[in-house]
Write a protein that holds these residues in place. Structure first.
Motif, PDB file in Angstrom:
ATOM      1  N   THR A  10      41.970  55.769  45.986  1.00 32.33           N
ATOM      2  CA  THR A  10      40.923  54.766  46.158  1.00 32.33           C
ATOM      3  C   THR A  10      41.100  53.675  45.112  1.00 32.33           C
ATOM      4  O   THR A  10      41.142  53.960  43.912  1.00 32.33           O
ATOM      5  CB  THR A  10      39.531  55.408  46.009  1.00 32.33           C
ATOM      6  OG1 THR A  10      39.393  56.416  47.005  1.00 32.33           O
ATOM      7  CG2 THR A  10      38.431  54.381  46.163  1.00 32.33           C
ATOM      8  N   VAL A  11      41.185  52.432  45.571  1.00 36.78           N
ATOM      9  CA  VAL A  11      41.248  51.302  44.655  1.00 36.78           C
ATOM     10  C   VAL A  11      39.817  51.036  44.195  1.00 36.78           C
ATOM     11  O   VAL A  11      38.912  50.874  45.026  1.00 36.78           O
ATOM     12  CB  VAL A  11      41.842  50.048  45.354  1.00 36.78           C
ATOM     13  CG1 VAL A  11      41.844  48.868  44.406  1.00 36.78           C
ATOM     14  CG2 VAL A  11      43.246  50.338  45.883  1.00 36.78           C
ATOM     15  N   PRO A  12      39.572  50.990  42.893  1.00 33.89           N
ATOM     16  CA  PRO A  12      38.209  50.780  42.399  1.00 33.89           C
ATOM     17  C   PRO A  12      37.570  49.511  42.979  1.00 33.89           C
ATOM     18  O   PRO A  12      38.238  48.492  43.180  1.00 33.89           O
ATOM     19  CB  PRO A  12      38.390  50.662  40.885  1.00 33.89           C
ATOM     20  CG  PRO A  12      39.660  51.415  40.610  1.00 33.89           C
ATOM     21  CD  PRO A  12      40.531  51.166  41.803  1.00 33.89           C
ATOM     22  N   ALA A  13      36.255  49.592  43.238  1.00 30.03           N
ATOM     23  CA  ALA A  13      35.514  48.495  43.865  1.00 30.03           C
ATOM     24  C   ALA A  13      35.651  47.192  43.087  1.00 30.03           C
ATOM     25  O   ALA A  13      35.779  46.121  43.684  1.00 30.03           O
ATOM     26  CB  ALA A  13      34.047  48.880  44.017  1.00 30.03           C
ATOM     27  N   GLU A  14      35.630  47.266  41.759  1.00 28.85           N
ATOM     28  CA  GLU A  14      35.711  46.033  40.961  1.00 28.85           C
ATOM     29  C   GLU A  14      37.049  45.322  41.164  1.00 28.85           C
ATOM     30  O   GLU A  14      37.112  44.098  41.194  1.00 28.85           O
ATOM     31  CB  GLU A  14      35.467  46.319  39.489  1.00 28.85           C
ATOM     32  CG  GLU A  14      36.485  47.265  38.873  1.00 28.85           C
ATOM     33  CD  GLU A  14      36.113  47.724  37.470  1.00 28.85           C
ATOM     34  OE1 GLU A  14      37.040  47.899  36.668  1.00 28.85           O
ATOM     35  OE2 GLU A  14      34.922  47.904  37.200  1.00 28.85           O
ATOM     36  N   ILE A  15      38.125  46.087  41.331  1.00 27.58           N
ATOM     37  CA  ILE A  15      39.442  45.479  41.576  1.00 27.58           C
ATOM     38  C   ILE A  15      39.480  44.892  42.985  1.00 27.58           C
ATOM     39  O   ILE A  15      39.968  43.778  43.190  1.00 27.58           O
ATOM     40  CB  ILE A  15      40.574  46.502  41.363  1.00 27.58           C
ATOM     41  CG1 ILE A  15      40.646  46.888  39.882  1.00 27.58           C
ATOM     42  CG2 ILE A  15      41.916  45.952  41.857  1.00 27.58           C
ATOM     43  CD1 ILE A  15      41.635  47.979  39.559  1.00 27.58           C
ATOM     44  N   ARG A  16      38.966  45.637  43.988  1.00 25.04           N
ATOM     45  CA  ARG A  16      38.931  45.116  45.359  1.00 25.04           C
ATOM     46  C   ARG A  16      38.140  43.812  45.421  1.00 25.04           C
ATOM     47  O   ARG A  16      38.576  42.842  46.052  1.00 25.04           O
ATOM     48  CB  ARG A  16      38.317  46.149  46.312  1.00 25.04           C
ATOM     49  CG  ARG A  16      39.146  47.402  46.467  1.00 25.04           C
ATOM     50  CD  ARG A  16      38.662  48.295  47.598  1.00 25.04           C
ATOM     51  NE  ARG A  16      37.240  48.532  47.638  1.00 25.04           N
ATOM     52  CZ  ARG A  16      36.625  49.622  47.150  1.00 25.04           C
ATOM     53  NH1 ARG A  16      37.338  50.578  46.565  1.00 25.04           N
ATOM     54  NH2 ARG A  16      35.318  49.760  47.254  1.00 25.04           N
ATOM     55  N   ALA A  17      36.994  43.772  44.746  1.00 19.55           N
ATOM     56  CA  ALA A  17      36.162  42.559  44.756  1.00 19.55           C
ATOM     57  C   ALA A  17      36.876  41.400  44.066  1.00 19.55           C
ATOM     58  O   ALA A  17      36.898  40.274  44.581  1.00 19.55           O
ATOM     59  CB  ALA A  17      34.830  42.844  44.077  1.00 19.55           C
ATOM     60  N   LYS A  18      37.464  41.669  42.913  1.00 17.54           N
ATOM     61  CA  LYS A  18      38.168  40.621  42.159  1.00 17.54           C
ATOM     62  C   LYS A  18      39.332  40.042  42.958  1.00 17.54           C
ATOM     63  O   LYS A  18      39.587  38.838  42.932  1.00 17.54           O
ATOM     64  CB  LYS A  18      38.664  41.193  40.830  1.00 17.54           C
ATOM     65  CG  LYS A  18      39.321  40.182  39.930  1.00 17.54           C
ATOM     66  CD  LYS A  18      39.720  40.809  38.611  1.00 17.54           C
ATOM     67  CE  LYS A  18      40.432  39.802  37.732  1.00 17.54           C
ATOM     68  NZ  LYS A  18      40.862  40.401  36.459  1.00 17.54           N
ATOM     69  N   GLN A  19      40.045  40.911  43.687  1.00 14.73           N
ATOM     70  CA  GLN A  19      41.201  40.477  44.468  1.00 14.73           C
ATOM     71  C   GLN A  19      40.817  39.923  45.842  1.00 14.73           C
ATOM     72  O   GLN A  19      41.641  39.348  46.534  1.00 14.73           O
ATOM     73  CB  GLN A  19      42.183  41.642  44.641  1.00 14.73           C
ATOM     74  CG  GLN A  19      42.796  42.138  43.349  1.00 14.73           C
ATOM     75  CD  GLN A  19      43.635  41.065  42.668  1.00 14.73           C
ATOM     76  OE1 GLN A  19      44.382  40.327  43.299  1.00 14.73           O
ATOM     77  NE2 GLN A  19      43.492  40.961  41.358  1.00 14.73           N
TER      78      GLN A  19
END
Length: 77
Positions: A10-19
């Motif tokens: 699972t890619v952390p939510a903060e990284i998904r949002a930032k990207q």
């Protein structure tokens, strides 16, 4: 971060949002200098275009679906 038995992480939510990554985005894994890099694959087709291509037999669409199932896929319900 742990990998599950299917090889998923699972890619952390903060990284998904930032990207700006969204469900349905496609990625590739590339080895560079002994490390693995995750890169988004540029989308040249819309979801609808990929769906139609699949229905025309040039993709991997599952042709055993009912009309209701196909409409659900198109609408994203």
């Amino acid at each position: 971060m742990l990998m599950n038995t299917k090889g998923q992480v699972t890619v952390p939510a903060e990284i998904r949002a930032k990207q700006g990554w969204r469900p349905g985005d496609e990625f590739e894994f590339v080895e560079e200098d002994g490390q693995v890099v995750l890169r988004p694959v540029p989308q040249e087709e819309t979801r609808g275009q990929r769906f139609v291509r699949g229905l025309r037999g040039k993709g991997t669409a599952n042709m055993d679906k009912t009309t209701d199932e196909l409409m659900e896929m198109l609408r994203g319900e």
